[in-house]
Write an enzyme that holds these catalytic residues in place. Structure first.
Site, PDB file in Angstrom:
ATOM      1  N   LYS B  46       0.879  -1.177   0.000  1.00 32.58           N
ATOM      2  CA  LYS B  46       0.000   0.000   0.000  1.00 32.58           C
ATOM      3  C   LYS B  46       0.913   1.222   0.000  1.00 32.58           C
ATOM      4  CE  LYS B  46      -3.640   2.636   1.250  1.00 32.58           C
ATOM      5  NZ  LYS B  46      -4.521   3.047   0.145  1.00 32.58           N
ATOM      6  N   ILE B  72      -9.770   6.355  -1.050  1.00 34.91           N
ATOM      7  CA  ILE B  72      -9.226   6.100   0.279  1.00 34.91           C
ATOM      8  C   ILE B  72      -8.384   7.294   0.705  1.00 34.91           C
ATOM      9  CG2 ILE B  72      -7.844   4.488   1.683  1.00 34.91           C
ATOM     10  CD1 ILE B  72     -10.368   3.177   0.417  1.00 34.91           C
ATOM     11  N   CYS B 132      -1.993   8.815  -8.088  1.00 38.27           N
ATOM     12  CA  CYS B 132      -3.152   8.603  -7.228  1.00 38.27           C
ATOM     13  C   CYS B 132      -4.132   9.752  -7.408  1.00 38.27           C
ATOM     14  CB  CYS B 132      -2.763   8.502  -5.751  1.00 38.27           C
ATOM     15  SG  CYS B 132      -4.227   8.401  -4.697  1.00 38.27           S
ATOM     16  N   GLY B 267      -5.337  -6.543  -8.651  1.00 34.74           N
ATOM     17  CA  GLY B 267      -5.822  -5.521  -7.721  1.00 34.74           C
ATOM     18  C   GLY B 267      -7.156  -5.875  -7.109  1.00 34.74           C
TER      19      GLY B 267
END
Lengths: 260, 309
Positions: B46, B72, B132, B267
């Site tokens: 992560k 997230i 991201c 994933g």
């Protein structure tokens, strides 16, 4: 605690009423290890719709069997309800932390109060079973008498059952949290531990009551989960000790630790 | 027939081409009950940042048709706690560990992170997560701009001998150009794709289903986009490609390899079947044997283009 992935055979599938179903599965490793408050994560089919598993509380465990209790609310539960005895389900479990409760040998503690709202009865039946022999009181809340769930099962486990309905069609008229408040104020200062499961507003009300009275309360929360095993960090809640995963550190949390 | 199943990503040799994708495998411990972790080619952690990050408010995920939206927000315990609490377990597994890292303060943090990671001998590679989509306050991702990508990769390249992987965003006009910039700057490999920007709305409440509003879409819904991008990048760069985006089974893993990927990352499928990576590893082996392919690397980019009439 060790988790398992297994193909569980459906042993029984019963419609209780309306959209409510109870299902019994053969899942020896899970049955042997399950604590009340833990859950399983079910893959209802091999296709892409639904894509993800669905978490459901363990409703009971005995021998090599576990039970789940569910309401048909969407596609996944619809597919689940169509499954027949003998079909297999891919399940993960027993997941999460579960309730902390006195072991049979050490049951001198004050009798517990269980508070169930709507489908919140699902894990609390399992807890009542584990607490058999203790003078447990259960408060069950529902919108109407027709929507009351599991009252008979709680009685069978030896619990004293009190009911609250929003429309007063059975028992106390009002919220189950108000019934709890009345019960606590009638009994005076209490140290009876509270265990609760139900919709978020109900849990919050129960937490407020417990925190004001200084009573330890364990709440089983529900959140949307993507993995159920602590990997995706999707189902977090705020606690005094930072964010916690409902699927891993929960679903059971102490009321005094939660930040709403 | 002896089939060769190992692949090379720069100087990093993997026993097999199947990786666990960043953000979907925690720090591996979450999966230990469900599969033999040593079956994986490598684990990508992560994403880590220098300081702990709380991430975004809940709800953070929502299921969409054949997909999963998530925001997230890079929740992670920060480098120090990772080293203390998470790394020991990862080391024990005995397969290559690839650390995914992101920066809140552009290059400075990347450089600081990498200089610390240089000292961890068990971490063999670094994946620069410059793609991201869920970090608030950043309207443009580094990987949406070839020049910014070049700059950051080059700066990191200067200070590390670890294998360097650059993770690319699909939210661009030309992913090939970004991949070229990463290659030119010294990246050993590119990983693609990160999630595709998406949104889902609760029409009764008129609110986004994921609290952050815009989120990242993953899962089989994005697979054709990902396969296309791998093919485009394969035709632009010479460095290895780690392909990902909705791989659910052996055949979807093969699509990526045939399109040009040297390795693949699993994933969202980890959430659905926690032992899927191990199943894909054995399925790939079976495919090679069945098709009498001696070396899995012969399959990379082996797409047969339909001839024009």
């Amino acid at each position: 605690m060790k988790n398992f992935q297994l193909k569980a055979k459906i042993l029984a599938q019963t419609r209780i009423k309306d959209n409510y179903w109870r299902c019994e599965l053969s899942a020896p490793q899970i049955a042997k290890n399950a604590l009340a408050g833990q859950f399983i994560n079910i893959r209802v089919n091999d296709g892409l719709d639904p894509l993800l598993r669905r978490p459901l509380s363990i409703h009971g465990a005995r021998g090599s069997k576990i039970k789940i209790f569910y309401k048909v609310v969407g596609k996944a539960t619809e597919i689940l309800a169509q499954k027949k005895v003998g079909e297999m389900l891919d399940i993960l479990g027993p997941l999460g932390s579960g309730f902390t409760y006195p072991q049979p040998a050490a049951r001198r503690s004050p009798p517990p109060i269980l508070v169930a709202g709507g489908m919140g009865v699902a894990p609390l039946i399992f807890l009542a079973e584990k607490l058999r022999g203790v003078k447990t009181t259960v408060l069950i809340g529902a919108k109407t008498k027709g929507q009351l769930l599991c009252a008979w099962e709680f009685k069978k486990s030896g619990c004293a059952v009190k009911i609250a309905t929003d429309d007063g069609s059975s028992g106390f008229k009002g919220r189950v949290s108000d019934l709890l408040k009345n019960l606590l104020s009638a009994s005076g200062p209490s140290s009876q531990p509270i265990y609760a499961c139900g919709p978020k507003p109900m849990l919050r009300a129960v937490a407020d009551i417990a925190n004001v009275c200084g009573i330890p309360a364990q709440l089983s929360l529900e959140e949307h989960m993507s993995c159920g095993i602590g990997a995706c960090l999707g189902c977090v809640v705020r606690t005094k000790d930072g964010l916690k995963r409902v699927c891993k550190e929960g679903p059971v949390f102490l009321a005094k630790d939660l930040i709403w | 027939m002896q089939t060769k199943f190992s692949v090379e990503i720069g100087k990093l040799k993997l026993n097999n081409p199947v990786l666990a994708a960043s953000g979907t495998f925690g720090y591996a411990e979450e999966f230990k009950d469900f599969m033999d972790l040593r079956k994986l080619g490598a684990i990508v952690t992560k994403t880590l940042t220098l300081k702990p990050r709380q991430g975004n408010p809940a709800p953070r995920t929502c299921e969409t048709p054949a997909g999963l939206l998530n925001s997230i927000g890079l929740e992670n315990p920060g480098l120090e706690i990772f080293i203390q609490d998470k790394l020991p377990f990862l080391k024990k597994i005995g397969i290559p560990i690839i650390m995914s890292i992101a920066s809140e303060e552009e290059s400075l943090e990347f450089l600081e992170l990498v200089s610390r990671i240089n000292l961890i001998k068990e971490v063999v590679a670094v994946e620069l997560n410059i793609s991201c989509p869920n970090v608030q306050g950043r309207s443009n991702l580094i990987s949406q701009d070839a020049e910014s990508t070049y700059k950051i990769v080059q700066e990191v390249r200067k200070i590390t001998d670890k294998v360097l992987i650059t993770k690319l965003s699909p939210n661009v006009t030309s992913i090939g150009a970004i991949a070229e910039a990463a290659e030119k700057a010294g990246s050993d490999a590119v990983a693609l794709i990160n999630t595709l920007g998406g949104m889902s709305i609760d029409v009764e409440q008129r609110k986004p289903k994921v609290a952050a509003g815009i989120a990242g879409l993953s899962g089989p819904a994005i697979r054709p986009v990902a396969v296309r991008m791998v093919w485009e990048v394969f035709n632009k760069v010479k460095i290895p490609i780690i392909g990902m985006g909705g791989i659910m089974d052996v055949s979807s893993a093969l699509e990526f390899i045939i399109a040009g990927a040297t390795a693949v990352s699993i994933g969202t499928a980890n959430f659905i079947n926690p032992k899927i990576s191990a199943e894909i590893v054995s399925g790939l082996k079976e495919y090679l044997t069945r098709n009498k392919i001696a070396d899995i690397q012969d399959l990379t980019g082996s797409l047969k283009i339909c001839s024009q009439r």
